[in-house]
Design a protein around this motif. Structure first.
Motif, PDB file in Angstrom:
ATOM      1  N   GLU A 163      76.402  34.715  34.808  1.00 24.99           N
ATOM      2  CA  GLU A 163      77.937  34.554  34.490  1.00 24.99           C
ATOM      3  C   GLU A 163      77.893  33.013  34.297  1.00 24.99           C
ATOM      4  OE1 GLU A 163      80.458  36.541  37.175  1.00 24.99           O
ATOM      5  OE2 GLU A 163      79.976  38.500  36.118  1.00 24.99           O
ATOM      6  N   GLU A 202      73.528  34.516  30.984  1.00 27.08           N
ATOM      7  CA  GLU A 202      74.952  35.501  30.710  1.00 27.08           C
ATOM      8  C   GLU A 202      75.154  36.362  31.927  1.00 27.08           C
ATOM      9  OE1 GLU A 202      74.424  36.860  26.883  1.00 27.08           O
ATOM     10  OE2 GLU A 202      75.395  35.183  25.786  1.00 27.08           O
ATOM     11  N   ASN A 203      74.063  36.993  32.210  1.00 23.89           N
ATOM     12  CA  ASN A 203      73.919  37.910  33.355  1.00 23.89           C
ATOM     13  C   ASN A 203      74.381  37.437  34.835  1.00 23.89           C
ATOM     14  OD1 ASN A 203      73.531  40.212  31.906  1.00 23.89           O
ATOM     15  ND2 ASN A 203      71.412  40.073  32.500  1.00 23.89           N
ATOM     16  N   SER A 239      78.780  29.458  32.350  1.00 25.60           N
ATOM     17  CA  SER A 239      79.792  28.821  31.045  1.00 25.60           C
ATOM     18  C   SER A 239      78.887  29.076  29.829  1.00 25.60           C
ATOM     19  CB  SER A 239      80.534  27.862  31.294  1.00 25.60           C
ATOM     20  OG  SER A 239      79.652  26.636  31.262  1.00 25.60           O
ATOM     21  N   GLN A 240      79.195  29.241  28.696  1.00 27.14           N
ATOM     22  CA  GLN A 240      78.969  28.933  27.264  1.00 27.14           C
ATOM     23  C   GLN A 240      78.377  27.814  27.189  1.00 27.14           C
ATOM     24  OE1 GLN A 240      78.134  32.415  26.436  1.00 27.14           O
ATOM     25  NE2 GLN A 240      77.505  31.002  24.724  1.00 27.14           N
ATOM     26  N   ARG A 258      69.226  33.052  27.394  1.00 24.38           N
ATOM     27  CA  ARG A 258      70.393  33.300  27.246  1.00 24.38           C
ATOM     28  C   ARG A 258      71.125  34.634  27.884  1.00 24.38           C
ATOM     29  NH1 ARG A 258      73.659  31.274  23.689  1.00 24.38           N
ATOM     30  NH2 ARG A 258      72.011  30.339  22.732  1.00 24.38           N
ATOM     31  N   ARG A 259      70.362  35.681  27.969  1.00 24.80           N
ATOM     32  CA  ARG A 259      70.414  37.016  28.434  1.00 24.80           C
ATOM     33  C   ARG A 259      70.408  36.739  30.004  1.00 24.80           C
ATOM     34  NH1 ARG A 259      67.117  38.671  24.450  1.00 24.80           N
ATOM     35  NH2 ARG A 259      65.245  39.023  25.943  1.00 24.80           N
ATOM     36  N   ILE A 262      75.031  27.447  28.957  1.00 22.72           N
ATOM     37  CA  ILE A 262      73.933  28.384  28.450  1.00 22.72           C
ATOM     38  C   ILE A 262      73.455  27.598  27.060  1.00 22.72           C
ATOM     39  CG2 ILE A 262      73.770  30.455  27.182  1.00 22.72           C
ATOM     40  CD1 ILE A 262      75.735  31.837  29.336  1.00 22.72           C
ATOM     41  N   GLU A 263      74.530  27.220  26.294  1.00 27.67           N
ATOM     42  CA  GLU A 263      74.067  26.657  24.947  1.00 27.67           C
ATOM     43  C   GLU A 263      73.246  25.258  25.335  1.00 27.67           C
ATOM     44  OE1 GLU A 263      74.542  27.896  21.811  1.00 27.67           O
ATOM     45  OE2 GLU A 263      75.598  29.401  22.933  1.00 27.67           O
TER      46      GLU A 263
END
Length: 160
Positions: free
Chosen positions: A88, A85-86, A90-91, A81-82, A94-95
């Motif tokens: 960039e 997110e770094n 999309s959620q 996740r980290r 990532i999910e």
């Protein structure tokens, strides 16, 4: 994809076995995905998850001294996740990637094609790396593999 790949190479710097492993799993996942005609969004998620699937080994080894499948599943998603997110992403991506990382050693209730393909690709590599015998390979083929493409690769690679 190149950014994810390079971040994982840096993450596993000095551990060529892990780098080689996720490279092979990624390649098989992509080939199975192409053979199964998955859509572009699913392919992106699949490829990212294939590259990152074993990200939990490192924190599991640091915390517990072992990196078994269940610990990989619990320790991997927060690290992934980290990183995502770094980078960039999309959620949504990532999910789903974190879900796949958190379940890639769970072979019941496989809910979508990306999950099925990731499991099959990982098995194609693990069968070879773990030097499974023919009986075990046939059992995995029967019990785990569901895609036609994955089955074809398994049969052709291992002569079963």
């Amino acid at each position: 994809m190149e950014r994810v790949f390079f971040e994982m190479v840096k993450y596993y710097s000095g551990d060529p076995h892990q780098i080689q492993h996720f490279t092979k799993v990624h390649d098989y996942a992509r080939m199975i995905g192409v053979g199964e005609k998955v859509d572009c969004n699913t392919m992106e998620i699949l490829e990212i998850a294939a590259i990152m699937h074993d990200i939990g080994i490192k924190p599991a080894m640091e915390k517990y001294g072992i990196g078994n499948g269940k610990l990989q599943e619990s320790e991997g998603p927060p690290v992934a996740r980290r990183m995502l997110e770094n980078l960039e992403f999309s959620q949504e991506i990532i999910e789903r990637v974190c879900y796949l990382i958190g379940h890639h050693h769970t072979y019941k209730n496989i809910d979508e094609i990306d999950y099925q393909i990731l499991v099959e690709a990982d098995f194609l590599v693990n069968i070879h790396e773990d030097k499974m015998n023919e009986t075990s390979i046939k059992s995995v083929l029967e019990k785990v593999f569901r895609t036609n493409t994955g089955k074809e690769y398994c049969r052709a690679m291992f002569g079963v």
